[in-house]
Write a protein that holds these residues in place. Structure first.
Motif, PDB file in Angstrom:
ATOM      1  N   SER A 153       0.819  -1.116   0.059  1.00 49.14           N
ATOM      2  CA  SER A 153       0.113  -0.008  -0.012  1.00 49.14           C
ATOM      3  C   SER A 153       0.882   1.233  -0.072  1.00 49.14           C
ATOM      4  CB  SER A 153      -0.934  -0.125   1.290  1.00 49.14           C
ATOM      5  OG  SER A 153      -1.696  -1.033   1.265  1.00 49.14           O
ATOM      6  N   THR A 154       1.932   1.190   0.968  1.00 46.15           N
ATOM      7  CA  THR A 154       2.831   2.446   0.978  1.00 46.15           C
ATOM      8  C   THR A 154       3.528   2.572  -0.319  1.00 46.15           C
ATOM      9  OG1 THR A 154       3.141   2.294   3.323  1.00 46.15           O
ATOM     10  CG2 THR A 154       4.776   3.416   2.257  1.00 46.15           C
TER      11      THR A 154
ATOM     12  N   GLU B 123      -5.887  16.030   6.753  1.00 47.17           N
ATOM     13  CA  GLU B 123      -4.610  15.715   6.833  1.00 47.17           C
ATOM     14  C   GLU B 123      -3.971  16.623   7.740  1.00 47.17           C
ATOM     15  OE1 GLU B 123      -2.902  15.509   2.663  1.00 47.17           O
ATOM     16  OE2 GLU B 123      -4.145  14.215   2.141  1.00 47.17           O
ATOM     17  N   GLU B 145       6.325  14.194   7.396  1.00 40.70           N
ATOM     18  CA  GLU B 145       5.725  13.881   6.130  1.00 40.70           C
ATOM     19  C   GLU B 145       5.890  12.372   5.901  1.00 40.70           C
ATOM     20  OE1 GLU B 145       4.239  15.854   4.013  1.00 40.70           O
ATOM     21  OE2 GLU B 145       4.300  17.851   5.291  1.00 40.70           O
ATOM     22  N   THR B 146       7.251  11.940   6.137  1.00 34.46           N
ATOM     23  CA  THR B 146       7.316  10.603   5.695  1.00 34.46           C
ATOM     24  C   THR B 146       6.349   9.739   6.347  1.00 34.46           C
ATOM     25  OG1 THR B 146       9.471  11.040   5.246  1.00 34.46           O
ATOM     26  CG2 THR B 146       8.837   8.682   5.625  1.00 34.46           C
ATOM     27  N   ILE B 147       6.122   9.891   7.598  1.00 35.52           N
ATOM     28  CA  ILE B 147       5.384   8.965   8.602  1.00 35.52           C
ATOM     29  C   ILE B 147       3.814   9.131   8.137  1.00 35.52           C
ATOM     30  CG2 ILE B 147       4.554   8.681  10.802  1.00 35.52           C
ATOM     31  CD1 ILE B 147       7.102   9.829  11.974  1.00 35.52           C
ATOM     32  N   PHE B 149       2.609  10.257   5.326  1.00 35.61           N
ATOM     33  CA  PHE B 149       2.520   9.470   3.960  1.00 35.61           C
ATOM     34  C   PHE B 149       2.323   8.113   4.063  1.00 35.61           C
ATOM     35  CE2 PHE B 149       5.518   6.950   1.337  1.00 35.61           C
ATOM     36  CZ  PHE B 149       4.590   6.894   0.261  1.00 35.61           C
ATOM     37  N   SER B 150       3.204   7.477   4.981  1.00 32.30           N
ATOM     38  CA  SER B 150       3.288   5.943   4.820  1.00 32.30           C
ATOM     39  C   SER B 150       1.892   5.576   5.519  1.00 32.30           C
ATOM     40  CB  SER B 150       4.480   5.448   5.671  1.00 32.30           C
ATOM     41  OG  SER B 150       4.141   4.151   5.950  1.00 32.30           O
ATOM     42  N   SER B 153      -1.242   6.142   3.322  1.00 26.84           N
ATOM     43  CA  SER B 153      -1.134   5.235   2.146  1.00 26.84           C
ATOM     44  C   SER B 153      -1.787   4.026   2.597  1.00 26.84           C
ATOM     45  CB  SER B 153       0.095   5.019   1.664  1.00 26.84           C
ATOM     46  OG  SER B 153       0.810   6.214   1.312  1.00 26.84           O
ATOM     47  N   THR B 154      -1.267   3.266   3.809  1.00 29.30           N
ATOM     48  CA  THR B 154      -1.750   2.199   4.158  1.00 29.30           C
ATOM     49  C   THR B 154      -3.098   2.187   4.656  1.00 29.30           C
ATOM     50  OG1 THR B 154       0.376   1.468   4.789  1.00 29.30           O
ATOM     51  CG2 THR B 154      -1.734   0.236   6.064  1.00 29.30           C
TER      52      THR B 154
END
Lengths: 187, 187
Positions: A153-154, B123, B145-147, B149-150, B153-154
DNA sequence: GTCTATAGTTGGATAGAC
DNA sequence: GTCTATCCAACTATAGAC
């Protein structure tokens, strides 16, 4: 760049923004500063555009996967390679990747069958690598299905995130994503 | 169930499978065993169907988020609540959620603006909770941002995964997903 | 509330001149 | 290789009988 490649590139941009069904041949022609009829000197139809865009990317993934399978590495390192594969394709083919992820169900006939086959095989290979990691005690013992789902998913969403980000944020992603996705899996 | 609700439910199923643009009013009518013209006694048009489906779900999320914000909990527990929010909506409104995630760009006018506004706010709220967790030392210090996003996404992909799974696999997901998504964040 | 009939538009694709 | 002109199928939506 040949005229055909220009058409494919422009189509990828439009399909990404509005979706395959919502983009007309007239839209595509206008974006290329030509008339719709002229497109047909370069491509056989709208379906050909879609299937070339999607199957090219699909083969990038299966090609990358077969490289990873051949690596003489533990499951952890292979998983890292797969993360990089997804990041690299998302960076180099952002639009076509978006089209693949959102419009594959509009493929017809052979290309549809082909895409579904490639995708299933890719998921099987990915799953096998994770399963091997669990058996070898590299990864925590939890449901492979859940891990596969979360990682894919990611990885499959990276293309959504990339166009909004600066080069430094993309560097963060490259650096931190393997950690973030794999840290929770360690024993 | 009113006729209108039946139409919305059927439309959600079709839109999920083929996408908004590829489903015609005739297709929808046929799936309901009626003629296309009859649909217009219950809904004003195709756009109304799309906007009702999407904005209902969007409000489910913002409603859930405002509950979570009011919880007297640490960031970790709030993140857990958000995971459950996504799982529960994915379970109870699978089709409409799929439509929201894939066809929101086909909204027109006011509903489009409304949806984009709700999504941005969601968001922002999600990000604020994660940032708070980092500041309080609950989470590792890495790019928010990375966290974000991940995790998103899941969570946003759960609806894709659910219809293919057995009740016991869904139980695994409920049990393991908080662990999987939050374990990598711990200090 | 559902139907038939149809208006009015727009879609993918082709023919043939240049 | 691009154009104009056009075919024909399919689209959303409306009008009006029942």
């Amino acid at each position: 760049m040949t005229r055909k490649k220009q058409i494919l590139k422009t189509a990828a941009q439009l399909f990404k923004e509005r979706g395959y069904s919502a983009v007309t041949m007239r839209d595509l022609a206008a974006a290329m500063d030509m008339k719709a009829a002229s497109l047909y000197n370069h491509i056989s139809g709208k379906q050909e555009i879609l299937s070339v865009l999607i199957l090219d990317i699909a083969h990038e993934f299966t090609g990358g996967m077969s490289m990873v399978k051949d690596e003489d590495n533990a499951a952890f390192a292979k998983a890292e390679s797969l993360i990089n594969l997804h990041i690299n394709i998302a960076l180099s083919h952002t639009d076509a990747l978006a089209v693949m992820n959102t419009d594959w169900m509009h493929l017809e006939g052979r290309p549809y069958e082909e895409y579904v086959k490639l995708r299933k095989q890719y998921e099987r290979d990915f799953k096998a690598i994770l399963e091997h990691g669990i058996q070898q005690g590299e990864f925590k013992s939890m449901s492979v299905e859940t891990i596969l789902f979360s990682m894919l998913s990611t990885l499959r969403s990276i293309y959504l995130w990339i166009p909004r980000k600066s080069p430094s944020e993309i560097k963060s992603l490259k650096l931190e994503l393997p950690d973030l996705l794999l840290e929770g899996l360690k024993c």
